[in-house]
Motif scaffolding. Structure first.
Motif, PDB file in Angstrom:
ATOM      1  N   SER A 110       2.106  13.669   4.706  1.00  0.00           N
ATOM      2  CA  SER A 110       1.227  14.686   4.142  1.00  0.00           C
ATOM      3  C   SER A 110       0.537  14.238   2.856  1.00  0.00           C
ATOM      4  N   ARG A 111       0.912  13.071   2.322  1.00  0.00           N
ATOM      5  CA  ARG A 111       0.232  12.563   1.119  1.00  0.00           C
ATOM      6  C   ARG A 111      -1.195  12.106   1.433  1.00  0.00           C
ATOM      7  N   LEU A 112      -1.449  11.799   2.691  1.00  0.00           N
ATOM      8  CA  LEU A 112      -2.743  11.245   3.091  1.00  0.00           C
ATOM      9  C   LEU A 112      -3.684  12.357   3.531  1.00  0.00           C
ATOM     10  N   GLU A 113      -4.796  12.473   2.836  1.00  0.00           N
ATOM     11  CA  GLU A 113      -5.822  13.454   3.204  1.00  0.00           C
ATOM     12  C   GLU A 113      -6.915  12.836   4.061  1.00  0.00           C
ATOM     13  N   GLU A 115       5.114   5.348  -5.242  1.00  0.00           N
ATOM     14  CA  GLU A 115       5.674   5.171  -6.582  1.00  0.00           C
ATOM     15  C   GLU A 115       4.860   5.891  -7.653  1.00  0.00           C
ATOM     16  N   ARG A 116       3.594   6.142  -7.365  1.00  0.00           N
ATOM     17  CA  ARG A 116       2.759   6.882  -8.327  1.00  0.00           C
ATOM     18  C   ARG A 116       2.752   8.382  -8.047  1.00  0.00           C
ATOM     19  N   GLY A 117       3.473   8.792  -7.027  1.00  0.00           N
ATOM     20  CA  GLY A 117       3.542  10.209  -6.700  1.00  0.00           C
ATOM     21  C   GLY A 117       2.203  10.809  -6.317  1.00  0.00           C
ATOM     22  N   LEU A 118       1.370  10.022  -5.622  1.00  0.00           N
ATOM     23  CA  LEU A 118       0.025  10.482  -5.289  1.00  0.00           C
ATOM     24  C   LEU A 118       0.044  11.409  -4.077  1.00  0.00           C
ATOM     25  N   HIS A 119      -0.842  12.400  -4.101  1.00  0.00           N
ATOM     26  CA  HIS A 119      -1.007  13.328  -2.987  1.00  0.00           C
ATOM     27  C   HIS A 119      -2.500  13.521  -2.735  1.00  0.00           C
ATOM     28  N   GLU A 120      -2.833  14.039  -1.559  1.00  0.00           N
ATOM     29  CA  GLU A 120      -4.225  14.270  -1.171  1.00  0.00           C
ATOM     30  C   GLU A 120      -5.049  12.990  -1.381  1.00  0.00           C
ATOM     31  N   VAL A 121      -4.527  11.898  -0.858  1.00  0.00           N
ATOM     32  CA  VAL A 121      -5.106  10.567  -1.069  1.00  0.00           C
ATOM     33  C   VAL A 121      -6.225  10.300  -0.069  1.00  0.00           C
ATOM     34  N   THR A 122      -7.326   9.760  -0.584  1.00  0.00           N
ATOM     35  CA  THR A 122      -8.367   9.166   0.253  1.00  0.00           C
ATOM     36  C   THR A 122      -8.163   7.659   0.196  1.00  0.00           C
ATOM     37  N   ILE A 136       0.838  -1.206   0.000  1.00  0.00           N
ATOM     38  CA  ILE A 136       0.000   0.000   0.000  1.00  0.00           C
ATOM     39  C   ILE A 136       0.869   1.252   0.000  1.00  0.00           C
ATOM     40  N   THR A 137       1.898   1.235   0.823  1.00  0.00           N
ATOM     41  CA  THR A 137       2.801   2.379   0.885  1.00  0.00           C
ATOM     42  C   THR A 137       3.460   2.626  -0.461  1.00  0.00           C
ATOM     43  N   ALA A 138       3.967   1.549  -1.083  1.00  0.00           N
ATOM     44  CA  ALA A 138       4.647   1.686  -2.373  1.00  0.00           C
ATOM     45  C   ALA A 138       3.684   2.134  -3.465  1.00  0.00           C
ATOM     46  N   ALA A 183      -0.033   1.230   7.023  1.00  0.00           N
ATOM     47  CA  ALA A 183       0.536   2.056   5.958  1.00  0.00           C
ATOM     48  C   ALA A 183       0.241   3.534   6.141  1.00  0.00           C
ATOM     49  N   ALA A 184      -0.885   3.858   6.756  1.00  0.00           N
ATOM     50  CA  ALA A 184      -1.333   5.249   6.809  1.00  0.00           C
ATOM     51  C   ALA A 184      -0.287   6.156   7.458  1.00  0.00           C
TER      52      ALA A 184
END
Length: 247
Positions: free
Chosen positions: A92-95, A65-72, A59-61, A86-87
């Motif tokens: 700060s990537r996790l919204e 690896e996709r460079g995701l931000h503001e993730v739900t 989950i972390t990778a 993983a959270a």
């Protein structure tokens, strides 16, 4: 627009989210289903060594690896355990965290801890007799229904589960969660309760009392434990409401 990372429960792969992901995309969201190691199209990677830590790394990778931000980040059923792990790594990537008919796990606990002793004994028997001592095939529906509601699933959907489900490396159920990392203070905490989780909340379980208090928000979806199959469009509408109301 929200970015949903959809993590399926035991025995499932990204395929289980197809209809919900399509409905989310039609509402303008990015919907990215995950397949964890050893399951779905990644079943050839299954080994006795695949455990909870493997899925936390997956989950972390996937996010990094996709460079995701503001993730739900959405966790269905078993996925609550690796998602909890993983959270705290996502910073700060996790919204937003969404637990779908599930709840966060505490340090030192595992999925088997929340099941009745007789169910755990039956699962161990399934592993010994049908899983070479290290895999848990999808249990017979009679056994599965003792710990997860099948309400809302048609015969075709049950056949789909039976056909496409892959054995779960049993260490993922038995390995205990190491101390999760700390979440940023502004992470949105959400529970989407289907019948199983709602029944536990209605019963007033002390260990779940925190879900009735801030910062938790709760939504109700009236279907069984597998809403991405039994009510995929309704699930997408609920997830859309989650992000809309949280803005």
């Amino acid at each position: 627009m929200a970015t949903f990372v959809l993590v399926p429960g035991a025995w499932l792969g990204a395929w289980a989210w197809e209809a919900t992901a399509h409905a989310l995309r039609s509402r303008g969201h990015a919907a990215l289903p995950v397949t964890l190691t050893g399951l779905g199209e990644r079943s050839t990677l299954a080994t006795p060594e695949v455990g909870l830590d493997t899925h936390i790394d997956d989950i972390t990778a996937f996010v990094m690896e996709r460079g995701l931000h503001e993730v739900t980040l959405v966790a269905h059923s078993y996925a609550a355990v690796p998602v909890t792990g993983a959270a705290g790594r996502l910073g700060s990537r996790l919204e937003r965290l969404v637990y779908l008919d599930s709840a966060p796990f505490a340090e030192g606990t595992c999925l088997l801890d929340v099941m009745p002793d007789d169910t755990v004994d039956q699962l161990h028997q399934q592993v010994a007799e049908h899983g070479d001592g290290w895999q848990l095939p999808l249990p017979p529906f009679g056994l599965l229904s003792t710990f997860s509601s099948l309400e809302g699933l048609s015969e075709d959907q049950l056949d789909l589960m039976r056909t496409r489900a892959t054995p779960q490396p049993f260490s993922t159920f038995a390995q205990r969660l190491a101390r999760p990392g700390e979440l940023d203070d502004d992470v949105d905490h959400v529970m989407v309760a289907c019948h199983d989780a709602q029944a536990l909340l209605d019963a007033g379980m002390p260990t779940l009392a925190f879900l009735n208090q801030p910062p938790w928000r709760r939504f109700y979806l009236p279907t069984g434990h597998w809403p991405m199959l039994s009510a995929p469009v309704e699930l997408a509408k609920t997830l859309d409401a989650v992000v809309s109301s949280g803005c």
